[in-house]
Enzyme design. Sequence first.
Site, PDB file in Angstrom:
ATOM      1  N   ASN A 154      -6.433 -24.152 -30.559  1.00  0.00           N
ATOM      2  CA  ASN A 154      -5.060 -23.655 -30.695  1.00  0.00           C
ATOM      3  C   ASN A 154      -5.012 -22.304 -31.410  1.00  0.00           C
ATOM      4  O   ASN A 154      -4.348 -21.370 -30.947  1.00  0.00           O
ATOM      5  CB  ASN A 154      -4.193 -24.668 -31.446  1.00  0.00           C
ATOM      6  CG  ASN A 154      -4.114 -25.992 -30.711  1.00  0.00           C
ATOM      7  OD1 ASN A 154      -4.608 -26.106 -29.596  1.00  0.00           O
ATOM      8  ND2 ASN A 154      -3.507 -26.992 -31.328  1.00  0.00           N
ATOM      9  N   HIS A 161      26.320   8.688  -8.168  1.00  0.00           N
ATOM     10  CA  HIS A 161      26.818   7.742  -7.149  1.00  0.00           C
ATOM     11  C   HIS A 161      26.215   8.051  -5.777  1.00  0.00           C
ATOM     12  O   HIS A 161      26.833   7.760  -4.748  1.00  0.00           O
ATOM     13  CB  HIS A 161      28.345   7.755  -7.030  1.00  0.00           C
ATOM     14  CG  HIS A 161      29.070   7.662  -8.341  1.00  0.00           C
ATOM     15  ND1 HIS A 161      29.556   6.481  -8.857  1.00  0.00           N
ATOM     16  CD2 HIS A 161      29.365   8.616  -9.267  1.00  0.00           C
ATOM     17  CE1 HIS A 161      30.139   6.705 -10.030  1.00  0.00           C
ATOM     18  NE2 HIS A 161      30.024   7.996 -10.312  1.00  0.00           N
ATOM     19  N   SER A 183       2.877   3.199  11.526  1.00  0.00           N
ATOM     20  CA  SER A 183       3.397   1.979  12.124  1.00  0.00           C
ATOM     21  C   SER A 183       2.479   1.566  13.264  1.00  0.00           C
ATOM     22  O   SER A 183       1.958   2.413  13.986  1.00  0.00           O
ATOM     23  CB  SER A 183       4.812   2.231  12.651  1.00  0.00           C
ATOM     24  OG  SER A 183       5.117   1.299  13.675  1.00  0.00           O
ATOM     25  N   LYS A 200       5.900   7.300  13.015  1.00  0.00           N
ATOM     26  CA  LYS A 200       6.250   6.901  11.650  1.00  0.00           C
ATOM     27  C   LYS A 200       5.229   7.315  10.598  1.00  0.00           C
ATOM     28  O   LYS A 200       4.036   7.293  10.819  1.00  0.00           O
ATOM     29  CB  LYS A 200       6.401   5.378  11.591  1.00  0.00           C
ATOM     30  CG  LYS A 200       7.534   4.866  12.452  1.00  0.00           C
ATOM     31  CD  LYS A 200       8.838   4.904  11.722  1.00  0.00           C
ATOM     32  CE  LYS A 200       8.832   3.796  10.729  1.00  0.00           C
ATOM     33  NZ  LYS A 200      10.101   3.265  10.387  1.00  0.00           N
ATOM     34  N   GLU A 215       7.235   2.080  -1.786  1.00  0.00           N
ATOM     35  CA  GLU A 215       7.947   0.816  -1.555  1.00  0.00           C
ATOM     36  C   GLU A 215       7.327  -0.311  -2.372  1.00  0.00           C
ATOM     37  O   GLU A 215       8.024  -1.179  -2.897  1.00  0.00           O
ATOM     38  CB  GLU A 215       7.941   0.479  -0.068  1.00  0.00           C
ATOM     39  CG  GLU A 215       8.824   1.422   0.724  1.00  0.00           C
ATOM     40  CD  GLU A 215       8.629   1.263   2.222  1.00  0.00           C
ATOM     41  OE1 GLU A 215       9.508   0.686   2.865  1.00  0.00           O
ATOM     42  OE2 GLU A 215       7.593   1.708   2.740  1.00  0.00           O
ATOM     43  N   TYR A 228       1.385 -26.258 -30.958  1.00  0.00           N
ATOM     44  CA  TYR A 228       0.794 -26.060 -29.643  1.00  0.00           C
ATOM     45  C   TYR A 228       1.175 -27.163 -28.676  1.00  0.00           C
ATOM     46  O   TYR A 228       1.123 -28.349 -29.004  1.00  0.00           O
ATOM     47  CB  TYR A 228      -0.752 -25.997 -29.731  1.00  0.00           C
ATOM     48  CG  TYR A 228      -1.367 -25.687 -28.384  1.00  0.00           C
ATOM     49  CD1 TYR A 228      -1.475 -24.379 -27.926  1.00  0.00           C
ATOM     50  CD2 TYR A 228      -1.766 -26.721 -27.538  1.00  0.00           C
ATOM     51  CE1 TYR A 228      -1.992 -24.099 -26.671  1.00  0.00           C
ATOM     52  CE2 TYR A 228      -2.278 -26.450 -26.284  1.00  0.00           C
ATOM     53  CZ  TYR A 228      -2.393 -25.134 -25.848  1.00  0.00           C
ATOM     54  OH  TYR A 228      -2.882 -24.862 -24.605  1.00  0.00           O
TER      55      TYR A 228
HETATM   56  N1  ARG Z   1      -6.891 -23.439 -22.338  1.00  0.00           N
HETATM   57  C1  ARG Z   1      -5.994 -23.668 -23.389  1.00  0.00           C
HETATM   58  C2  ARG Z   1      -4.862 -22.637 -23.311  1.00  0.00           C
HETATM   59  O1  ARG Z   1      -5.013 -21.726 -22.604  1.00  0.00           O
HETATM   60  C3  ARG Z   1      -6.681 -23.514 -24.700  1.00  0.00           C
HETATM   61  C4  ARG Z   1      -6.030 -24.261 -25.820  1.00  0.00           C
HETATM   62  C5  ARG Z   1      -6.195 -25.713 -25.622  1.00  0.00           C
HETATM   63  N2  ARG Z   1      -5.726 -26.447 -26.739  1.00  0.00           N
HETATM   64  C6  ARG Z   1      -5.540 -27.754 -26.678  1.00  0.00           C
HETATM   65  N3  ARG Z   1      -5.096 -28.320 -27.753  1.00  0.00           N
HETATM   66  N4  ARG Z   1      -5.731 -28.430 -25.582  1.00  0.00           N
HETATM   67  O2  ARG Z   1      -3.831 -22.758 -23.927  1.00  0.00           O
END
Ligand code: ARG
Length: 466
Positions: free
Chosen positions: A109, A155, A276, A282, A289, A316
């Site tokens: 995390n 405009h 084209s 063209k 674009e 997380y």
């Molecule tokens: N692959 C996960 C992500 O991109 C990494 C973190 C995973 N953490 C967990 N607690 N499973 O977020």
Amino acid sequence: MTLWGGRFSGETDKVMRRFSDSIGFDRRLFGADIEGSMAYAAALQRAGILTSAEKNSLVEGLLAVRAEFEAGTFEVQASDEDIHTAVERRLGEMAGPVAGKLHTGRSRNDQVATDLRLYLLGEMALLKQAVSALQAAIVDKAGAHLDVIMPGYTHLQPAQPLLFSHWLLSAFWKLQRDQDRLDGVRERTSVLPLGAGALAGNPFGLDRQALAADLGFERIAENSVDAVADRDFVVEFLGWAALLQVHLSSLAEDLILWSSREFGFVELDEAYATGSSLMPQKKNPDSLELLRGKSGRMLGHLVGLLTVLKGLPSTYNKDLQEDKEAVFDALDTLAIELEVATGAIRTLQIHPGRMAAALDPSMLATDLADYLVRRGIPFRQAHHLAGAAVQRAEALGLCLSELDLAEYQAIHPAFEADVSDVFDFQRSVEMRDTSGGTAPAAVRAQIKEAKAILARQGEAAAANPS
Ligand code: ARG
């Protein structure tokens, strides 16, 4: 075997693995992941968790893993969920059991949040240079065509004459705001989550300030619960990218319109146009674009991530894995867009004759009112009198410059013989010489300032290579 296999006895479903693994798209974080791990190993050593021999073998192993990624020989195994597990697995194979100590106190995390910030910081430095390159193309083109006058529109109706260079430089300043904004995003991205652990912090007395300094972060995140979930920097980056995209798209739109046969003011070089398959005549402005069309995905990424974040519980959640593909696609899209836009501008042909032919004396009606203002008539009244001249000319089937003096004097005696001087497009642009205006002198000053900014940006880039 997975990293978390201890509490599991069954296998993860195959489709579930395909659904949840991110190794298919997060491999490009390998450099950031390995850099983060090398610094983390050093921090663990400083905290007395690793001996210096252990730290050294981890760093050597990590360098060897990185070499495999760089050489393209790294082999992803079925058990590799994401870039973090892949690197750790390979490190174990190369460095032996000491690899098992690297993750002490760390969670994926805080690791993934650190990796993404590090990666993005490097990419932002490259983006700044790519935006500068486009700005330089704009300034060069503007400087090379300072004598070209074109109709300006509001405009999409003919409004007042402009120097073509003045119009073009308007894009420079939008891009300059993008440059400035990116500096702000970079500042808020440069905050270290590592040491937050899974959500509660690190129990081994890590020196997070030293870790931040090692990795080049300006500060550390103050709260571990916030640190593992904070994706504000990603939202800001995607918001930044969306606005740059809007700028590219509107520049493209003007050029698409003006490269149509009906306008014919500019012409794309063949290198940036296509033909084209059916209609031999063209020459389509596909480059422009697509610069316009990429807006769909670029704006989508911002809204997509905000939607992922909205209503997430704190810390997380796996939803956060959805941040990466948006970032990677935004980066890849912008990188190629900026390169194409730079080339298209550099090679753009300008057709001053077509622009001159589209200038119409009615676009000098404001100058006619200004003429009266200079003779003491209040602008509101002058505007009305110039409007009466437009109406009279239309009734007689003439253009404004063809009305004779008697007609003008019938409208107001303040009109004198020198009213004919008004009908000069060059004079009209020259009059607007207050700074920021379209007069050649003001545009030259603008170019000078733009060049000074580009020189400063070049020096800053050379001082802080990514
Ligand atoms: N692959 C996960 C992500 O991109 C990494 C973190 C995973 N953490 C967990 N607690 N499973 O977020």
